[in-house]
Design a protein around this motif. Structure first.
Motif, mmCIF file in Angstrom:
data_model
loop_
_atom_site.group_PDB
_atom_site.id
_atom_site.type_symbol
_atom_site.label_atom_id
_atom_site.label_comp_id
_atom_site.label_asym_id
_atom_site.label_seq_id
_atom_site.Cartn_x
_atom_site.Cartn_y
_atom_site.Cartn_z
ATOM 1 N N TRP A 1 -33.639 -5.812 -60.095
ATOM 2 C CA TRP A 1 -34.845 -5.120 -59.355
ATOM 3 C C TRP A 1 -35.542 -6.208 -58.771
ATOM 4 O O TRP A 1 -36.215 -6.086 -57.334
ATOM 5 N N PHE B 1 -45.925 11.496 -50.547
ATOM 6 C CA PHE B 1 -45.802 11.173 -49.128
ATOM 7 C C PHE B 1 -47.447 10.846 -48.855
ATOM 8 O O PHE B 1 -47.956 10.012 -48.129
ATOM 9 N N LEU C 1 -40.233 2.406 -61.415
ATOM 10 C CA LEU C 1 -39.793 1.139 -60.386
ATOM 11 C C LEU C 1 -40.054 1.642 -58.992
ATOM 12 O O LEU C 1 -40.464 0.609 -58.290
ATOM 13 N N ARG D 1 -52.262 3.882 -46.480
ATOM 14 C CA ARG D 1 -52.335 2.596 -45.642
ATOM 15 C C ARG D 1 -53.258 2.595 -44.580
ATOM 16 O O ARG D 1 -53.534 1.612 -43.958
ATOM 17 N N PHE D 2 -53.653 3.868 -43.910
ATOM 18 C CA PHE D 2 -54.795 3.747 -42.890
ATOM 19 C C PHE D 2 -56.100 3.380 -43.445
ATOM 20 O O PHE D 2 -56.719 2.569 -42.734
ATOM 21 N N GLY E 1 -42.086 15.143 -53.118
ATOM 22 C CA GLY E 1 -42.215 14.565 -51.571
ATOM 23 C C GLY E 1 -43.461 14.549 -51.150
ATOM 24 O O GLY E 1 -44.276 13.354 -50.614
ATOM 25 N N ILE E 2 -44.006 15.597 -50.944
ATOM 26 C CA ILE E 2 -45.278 15.979 -50.121
ATOM 27 C C ILE E 2 -46.499 15.213 -50.870
ATOM 28 O O ILE E 2 -47.064 14.339 -49.976
ATOM 29 N N LEU F 1 -43.636 0.000 -58.869
ATOM 30 C CA LEU F 1 -43.505 -1.425 -58.789
ATOM 31 C C LEU F 1 -43.163 -1.830 -57.300
ATOM 32 O O LEU F 1 -43.667 -2.979 -56.762
ATOM 33 N N ALA F 2 -42.208 -1.253 -56.720
ATOM 34 C CA ALA F 2 -41.550 -1.494 -55.674
ATOM 35 C C ALA F 2 -42.658 -1.480 -54.547
ATOM 36 O O ALA F 2 -42.910 -1.931 -53.664
ATOM 37 N N LYS G 1 -48.920 7.505 -47.958
ATOM 38 C CA LYS G 1 -49.104 6.854 -46.611
ATOM 39 C C LYS G 1 -50.446 6.821 -46.142
ATOM 40 O O LYS G 1 -50.735 6.014 -44.984
ATOM 41 N N ARG H 1 -44.462 -4.312 -51.958
ATOM 42 C CA ARG H 1 -44.798 -3.628 -50.507
ATOM 43 C C ARG H 1 -46.177 -4.016 -50.125
ATOM 44 O O ARG H 1 -46.516 -4.533 -48.958
ATOM 45 N N LYS I 1 -39.645 22.471 -55.393
ATOM 46 C CA LYS I 1 -38.773 21.540 -55.229
ATOM 47 C C LYS I 1 -39.356 19.941 -55.002
ATOM 48 O O LYS I 1 -38.958 19.047 -55.324
ATOM 49 N N ASN I 2 -40.622 20.034 -54.248
ATOM 50 C CA ASN I 2 -40.844 18.771 -53.659
ATOM 51 C C ASN I 2 -42.049 18.062 -54.269
ATOM 52 O O ASN I 2 -43.314 18.284 -53.950
ATOM 53 N N ILE J 1 -50.118 3.563 -37.396
ATOM 54 C CA ILE J 1 -51.107 2.700 -37.680
ATOM 55 C C ILE J 1 -51.145 1.521 -36.887
ATOM 56 O O ILE J 1 -52.268 0.810 -36.481
ATOM 57 N N ILE K 1 -39.717 14.334 -43.802
ATOM 58 C CA ILE K 1 -40.553 13.471 -44.635
ATOM 59 C C ILE K 1 -40.500 12.047 -44.163
ATOM 60 O O ILE K 1 -41.267 10.925 -44.043
#
Lengths: 330, 266, 263
Positions: free
Chosen positions: C172, B184, B29, B191-192, B180-181, B32-33, B188, B37, B177-178, C35, C24
């Motif tokens: 969704w 991320f 999901l 996008r630059f 995330g990094i 797709l999200a 992100k 975006r 645990k992550n 940006i 984060i």
């Protein structure tokens, strides 16, 4: 004696045409502890949902605390508590095909917010049901002694095992001491050693507080310990509504014998049994062990036909009631 | 019937597949999200350039073209580097599950593959769309040379992104645990690269060129084909550097990954 | 009433458990802003204003919109989840208004995000970006009132989309598209000032402009006198409208679920 629940001619038919509830009528008075038994699919959960206002009946009259359950009067919410095990989510699932989801991530009856810790959940409950702090602490300690929930207070609900979740659910409902407690197979997932203390807790609490209880279960010990009355549902119909003693007696002396024969067997009309069912090479019979011994019955059968396999054990409680009721109508 | 369910439940709960399954569903999901975006951020850029005409002399079509390279290489990256995406997670949960769940393991992997194919497909579609909208209106002469260059760009761009991903995946061996990094940084910083690197300040530019070299995925390759005026700020050979960056980068990343694996296993 | 505040408080506090996530998120929002800061600096080279908007205004507007948008996290499909678990209807038995509870829990969570994720980004941005302050302290206060109204609209809009779970198998798609529309046309990916006039006229008939755009305009004092009041009224109008729609859908949805027993 105040009548707490009145149900008259309730009918609920699902899309597939099945009468989950077929002209059911009964009433329950304040302080009664009623066991609800029946095989899976007999309509126990549907009936419970009708009483709670989670399902709309197709016809019939239902009143709980003198109100229609569908009106969802908030003041009634303060006096009612509900806990359901896995069976609750299977009923009426209809089109949703998330089988894995349902089983593996069972959240419980929704009394606990799965994103919060147990501690926070109980704090919320204290606020919602307006329980004074010291009274709350006292009750909590009592529940902790019986259920052992204190040891995982700081865990998120999602991190707990099923048994821990169920114990926490039961505690979360007992802590505000509802007048009406509805339990749909709540002991599922709790390990055997804990089950006994949970049952004892339910018995004690419900009798101390004069709670009205509806307990749907398959377990004889639970009914014996907690309930004084039993309602038996079969295919949506209320077949039996009375004391448990009679059933218990029947259950106590009834045995079930399952036999597999070498060849097809014609009717065994002279078999000293209460009831029997024959299909192809298999026969299942119920007999009264007070009147006939295992030896007698086995030799009786063996002397006539070739036995391939044989098993004697106690019937389920549902079978017992069915046999009993069948008896009453012959 | 309820007894069977309980057994089943206990089996799943014990092996932790519940959490893994939900994780994979969530990441499906999530991808797709993010796609939605992405598509909407393109619209944002479109409206912005409708009002301002050019960004550092790049017009909207040229930006679309550069973006199409980014999307295309990302789509290819997903298709080829999927394994490295799952692997760190498998390492995390693998010990328990793998023995018990070999058949299920494949099943889960298939699900995951399905999820990534959708993401790869959607990015692929976006890149094709952007390409169609721009390729013929940005002044590129499509001959053997430029087509060859474009294909090389596709490969090097994919490999560079793979290198970045592998490098950050290796971090999973150090921190339990992550996720995330990894996500991320990758998402992100991508996008630059939506915009020409020349708009950024010095430090950012250097990062985008030599630390997380997205600039060599789409900006410099696009410069080769478009020859925009802001290229004057860089040495000319940058336009040919992408394959080098790809090879060197991937080697370094892979070495680091193996090193980390050994560290984890000890 | 206190129980709802408790819901908000507990959700607020529960976010302290995972501080790493916040870092984060702060970085993510910051990078996004950085940006666009570069983009606008480049776009404005050689120009003072475009359509009466300065570079500083554009950058500030982006920061305001992006920051709040990230704070109003709208990814959870709570009604759908509950329906699949079968725990939706049980909420209705409880002596708590379920919808009000959802709102307060969201407020608790959002307040946390605004203070601990968005505010740090603003502080850091102030260090390097040339941001423009509010027109006056009166406008600043009005801005905050408008932000709150915009938040309610955002929540209601999200709630109505979530309610579609009563009628379809998965919401969704609806939720993603709704969020994308807000991103593109609400001022998150591009300041609304730069959208074509025709588009803006159509958007007036959607709640999208009332979430970030109206507050931003009040911040810069782009509305005078009467228009300020009208702007607030416009927001209130959307709250009433969306509230009414969500209520009607709710009643129908619940009725249907009760009839079918699925939830």
């Amino acid at each position: 004696m105040k009548t707490m629940i009145i149900v008259k001619n309730a009918v609920k038919i699902f899309d597939n045409g099945i009468h989950a509830t077929d002209d059911v009528s009964f009433h329950i008075t304040r302080g009664e502890k009623v066991g609800l038994i029946g095989v899976n699919g007999a309509g126990k959960t549907t009936l419970i949902r009708l009483i709670c206002g989670l399902l709309r009946p197709d016809s019939g009259y239902i009143r709980v605390f003198r109100r229609e359950p569908l009106s969802r009067d908030k003041s009634i919410g303060m006096k009612m508590g509900m806990v359901y095990g896995l069976s609750g989510i299977l009923a009426g699932k209809g089109k949703v095909s998330f089988g894995f989801d349902a089983l593996s991530a069972f959240e419980g009856s929704g009394n606990l917010d799965k994103d919060l810790t147990i501690k926070n959940n109980f704090e919320l409950i204290r606020t919602i049901y307006r329980i004074p702090k010291d009274l709350f602490q006292m009750r909590f300690k009592e529940l902790d002694d019986a259920l052992g929930i204190g040891e995982y207070m700081n865990y998120h609900v999602g991190q707990l095992s099923l048994g821990q979740k169920m114990r926490a659910e039961i505690a979360s409902v007992l802590i505000y001491e509802p007048e009406l407690l509805i339990l749909d197979e709540p002991l599922i997932g709790i390990d055997v050693s804990a089950k006994e203390s949970v049952r004892e807790l339910l018995r004690k609490k419900s009798s101390d507080q004069n709670m009205t209880i509806i307990l749907a279960t398959h377990n004889v010990e639970e009914i014996e310990k907690i309930c004084d009355r039993v309602m038996f549902l079969d295919k949506g119909k209320l077949i039996y509504n009375g004391s448990f003693d009679k059933i218990k007696y029947s259950y106590g002396c009834m045995n079930r014998i399952s036999v597999e024969f070498e060849e097809d067997v014609p009717d065994l009309l002279d078999l000293p049994v209460v009831r029997y069912v024959i299909q192809n090479h298999r026969m299942t019979a119920w007999y009264n062990s007070d009147l006939v011994s295992a030896k007698e019955i086995t030799s009786f059968i063996a002397s006539r036909y070739k036995i391939k396999d044989l098993l004697i054990h106690k019937p389920t409680i549902e079978e017992t009631v069915k046999n009993m009721v069948g008896e009453m109508y012959t | 019937m309820s007894m069977d369910l309980i057994q089943l439940f206990k089996a799943y709960a014990k092996t932790g597949i519940k959490t893994r399954f939900q994780y994979h569903l969530d990441s499906f999901l999530l991808s797709l999200a993010v796609f939605v975006r992405e598509a909407s951020s393109i619209f944002g850029v479109y409206f912005l350039l409708l009002k301002f005409d050019t960004l550092n002399d790049w017009n909207i079509k040229e930006i679309f073209f550069m973006f199409s390279i980014l999307s295309a290489t990302y789509s290819l990256f997903i298709m080829f580097f999927m394994v490295f995406r799952d692997f760190p997670d498998w390492i995390k949960h693998g010990d328990f599950d793998r023995i018990l769940l070999r058949p299920r393991g494949i099943f889960v992997q298939m699900i995951l593959n399905g999820a990534d194919w959708v993401a790869a497909l959607s990015h692929g579609c976006i890149s094709i769309l952007m390409f169609i909208l721009s390729a013929n209106s940005v002044g590129i002469r499509w001959n053997a040379g430029s087509i060859f260059y474009y294909l090389v760009t596709m490969i090097s761009g994919t490999v560079i992104q793979g290198a970045i991903f592998v490098f950050f995946s290796a971090f999973n061996f150090y921190f339990s645990k992550n996720h995330g990094i990894k996500e991320f940084v990758f998402w992100k910083s991508r996008r630059f690269a939506t915009f020409p690197v020349s708009i950024y300040g010095g430090v950012v530019q250097n990062i985008l060129m030599f630390v997380i070299p997205f600039a060599f995925v789409n900006y410099f390759p696009a410069q080769y084909l478009l020859r925009k005026s802001d290229m004057a700020a860089y040495p000319e050979y940058y336009m040919y550097l992408s394959p080098v960056i790809a090879i060197v980068g991937f080697t370094l990343a892979y070495v680091f990954w193996r090193f980390s694996l050994r560290y984890y296993q000890s | 009433m206190e129980k709802y505040i408790k819901f908000a408080t507990i959700k607020f506090m529960s976010n302290f458990e995972n501080p790493f996530n916040n870092i984060i998120e702060i970085l993510e929002t910051l990078l996004f802003f950085v940006i666009y800061w570069y983009v606008f600096r480049t776009l404005y080279q050689g120009k003072q204003t475009v359509d009466g908007i300065t570079c500083s205004m554009a950058v500030t507007a982006m920061l305001l919109s992006i920051g709040f948008d990230y704070s109003y996290y709208k990814g959870k499909m709570y009604i759908q989840e509950k329906m699949r678990q079968g725990t939706l209807l049980v909420e209705l038995i409880k002596p708590v208004d379920f919808r009000l509870r959802l709102l307060f829990e969201d407020m608790g969570k959002t307040l946390f995000f605004v203070v601990f994720r968005y505010l740090p980004v603003v502080l850091i941005a102030m260090l390097f970006a040339n941001l423009q302050g509010p027109k006056s302290s009166f406008h600043f206060i009005l801005f905050f009132i408008s932000v709150f109204l915009g938040y309610i609209i955002s929540w209601l809009f999200d709630f109505v989309c979530n309610e579609m779970a009563f009628f379809t198998l998965s919401v969704w798609g609806i939720v993603s598209i709704k969020n994308a529309l807000i991103d593109v046309f609400g001022g998150v990916f591009v300041p609304v000032w730069f959208l074509p006039v025709a588009v803006r006229h159509i958007l007036i008939f959607t709640p999208v402009l009332s979430i970030y755009y109206i507050p931003v305009n009040l911040y810069f004092g782009l509305y005078d006198g009467v228009k300020m009041i009208l702007a607030i009224l416009y927001q209130i109008l959307w709250i009433v409208l969306l509230g009414w729609i969500s209520d009607r859908v709710w009643k129908r949805g619940i009725d249907q679920v009760i009839l079918k027993g699925a939830g």
